[in-house]
Design a protein around this motif. Structure first.
Motif, PDB file in Angstrom:
ATOM      1  N   PHE A  62      -7.646   0.058   2.257  1.00 47.46           N
ATOM      2  CA  PHE A  62      -6.958   0.967   1.340  1.00 47.46           C
ATOM      3  C   PHE A  62      -7.926   1.529   0.295  1.00 47.46           C
ATOM      4  N   VAL A  84      -5.975   0.080   6.282  1.00 50.39           N
ATOM      5  CA  VAL A  84      -5.030   1.181   6.440  1.00 50.39           C
ATOM      6  C   VAL A  84      -5.440   2.074   7.612  1.00 50.39           C
ATOM      7  N   TRP A 140      -3.397  -6.298   6.826  1.00 47.32           N
ATOM      8  CA  TRP A 140      -3.910  -6.180   5.455  1.00 47.32           C
ATOM      9  C   TRP A 140      -5.368  -6.634   5.374  1.00 47.32           C
ATOM     10  N   PRO A 141      -6.255  -5.911   4.664  1.00 43.41           N
ATOM     11  CA  PRO A 141      -6.017  -4.728   3.822  1.00 43.41           C
ATOM     12  C   PRO A 141      -6.390  -3.416   4.506  1.00 43.41           C
ATOM     13  N   TRP A 179      -0.188   2.474  -5.532  1.00 43.66           N
ATOM     14  CA  TRP A 179       0.135   3.496  -4.538  1.00 43.66           C
ATOM     15  C   TRP A 179       0.492   2.880  -3.193  1.00 43.66           C
ATOM     16  N   VAL A 180      -0.154   1.778  -2.850  1.00 48.28           N
ATOM     17  CA  VAL A 180       0.235   1.063  -1.616  1.00 48.28           C
ATOM     18  C   VAL A 180       1.700   0.660  -1.697  1.00 48.28           C
ATOM     19  N   PHE A 220      -4.255   8.634  -0.275  1.00 44.77           N
ATOM     20  CA  PHE A 220      -5.167   8.104   0.750  1.00 44.77           C
ATOM     21  C   PHE A 220      -5.534   9.213   1.741  1.00 44.77           C
ATOM     22  N   THR A 264      -4.848   1.871  -6.819  1.00 43.59           N
ATOM     23  CA  THR A 264      -4.734   1.830  -5.361  1.00 43.59           C
ATOM     24  C   THR A 264      -3.558   0.986  -4.896  1.00 43.59           C
ATOM     25  N   TYR A 265      -3.449  -0.236  -5.410  1.00 40.13           N
ATOM     26  CA  TYR A 265      -2.386  -1.117  -4.927  1.00 40.13           C
ATOM     27  C   TYR A 265      -1.005  -0.669  -5.406  1.00 40.13           C
ATOM     28  N   GLY A 289       4.446   2.264   0.683  1.00 37.18           N
ATOM     29  CA  GLY A 289       5.091   1.258   1.526  1.00 37.18           C
ATOM     30  C   GLY A 289       6.591   1.243   1.326  1.00 37.18           C
TER      31      GLY A 289
END
Length: 332
Positions: free
Chosen positions: A286, A279, A276-277, A8-9, A71, A5-6, A13
């Protein structure tokens, strides 16, 4: 199975930031189009972005496609909530894209129509992007992971303000790009525009910084709670704005554009850390919005293969078309 997940963040981003910086300056040039002295200056302004504008929008496609894949909840909520705003964004990009191709082919007496399409399309696209950002800040009405608000909930005094703020910010980015790419009378006039735009951008920055914590209790607790290190961002923003003003007054050419890019990066970082966090504020993080790890891994292989090639051809394009753009040089 690993949690991607992070990662992909970070990928999305990065893609969105690259789009804002890359397409932002050519949108800015379009909005400055009406202030040129004559058609020759407009030719120079358009030629400064003509070789790179379509490649700049690659990042929008990459970020948008990645967002859908990694997402999907974001699309479930954002599209019905922002349908009109996204339509205006795409319509603006289409109008300005057509103007790029047809302005140089039009007869002199009809060229003003394509000038208007380029300028108005740039304004509409920039304003819509800013309004979408404002909608994200103020949050969405959701139930059971679905949007339950109205079609015009995205249009509020706050989102109008953020839309106009991004218009001015992109115009500053475009002006500093023209400082880098032009010379002579046009360059000096653009320096004057850039100084006025910088002051206006900082006014919008102060308004957003005051209004956002009043609008969102979560943001208020982030900034005025125990996360005191966040105040480094506005401090650096103020210092950078002072440096940028000095560079514009002392005849620097590359530093104003680089400084404006850094200014946008600070704005972007401040927004990210404020929410954060989440979305899909105010409820979904997220992790709530993420697709299955297997789907993320499958798509990750392709994206990590594509991004280096996009970076390489982007860098090569800017390298090939480096240097000043002069009157009479022709359409690239």
């Amino acid at each position: 199975m690993y949690d991607f997940t992070y990662l992909w963040v970070g990928i999305i981003g990065f893609g969105l930031l690259m789009y804002v910086l890359a397409d932002g300056f050519d949108l800015g040039v379009g909005m400055l189009f009406p202030f040129a002295a004559d058609e020759q200056e407009r030719d120079v302004m358009m030629n400064s972005v003509a070789p790179v504008w379509d490649g700049n929008e690659t990042w929008l496609i990459l970020g948008g496609a990645g967002l859908l894949a990694a997402f999907p909840l974001v699309y479930t909520v954002f599209l019905p909530a922002l349908y009109i705003g996204v339509f205006l964004l795409l319509a603006g990009l289409i109008f300005r894209g057509i103007a790029f191709e047809f302005r140089f082919k039009a007869s002199p007496e009809k060229r003003h129509w394509w000038n208007a399409a380029f300028s108005i399309g740039s304004f509409v696209a920039a304003f819509a992007q800013g309004a979408v950002v404002g909608s994200y800040i103020q949050g969405f009405k959701t139930e059971n992971m679905r949007y339950v608000g109205g079609a015009f909930d995205w249009l509020t005094p706050f989102t109008v303000m953020t839309g106009l703020g991004l218009v001015v910010g992109y115009a500053l980015l475009g002006a500093t790009w023209l400082v880098l790419k032009t010379e002579g009378t046009l360059q000096e006039r653009v320096r004057g525009w850039a100084r006025k735009l910088l002051l206006t951008v900082m006014v919008f920055f102060v308004i957003v910084s005051v209004w956002t914590p009043m609008l969102d209790s979560y943001v208020h607790s982030r900034w005025f709670g125990n996360v005191s290190w966040l105040w480094v961002i506005p401090a650096l923003t103020a210092v950078l704005a002072g440096l940028l003003w000095n560079w514009l007054k002392t005849g620097r050419e590359a530093l104003p554009f680089i400084g404006t890019i850094a200014l946008f990066a600070l704005f972007y970082g401040g927004l990210l850390f404020s929410k954060w966090p989440y979305v899909v504020p105010p409820k979904y993080t997220f992790h709530d919005a993420a697709s299955a790890p297997e789907s993320q891994l499958f798509l990750l292989v392709g994206v990590l293969f594509v991004i280096p090639f996009v970076l390489m051809y982007t860098a090569w394009t800017y390298y090939v078309f480096r240097g000043k753009v002069r009157a009479g040089a022709g359409y690239h």
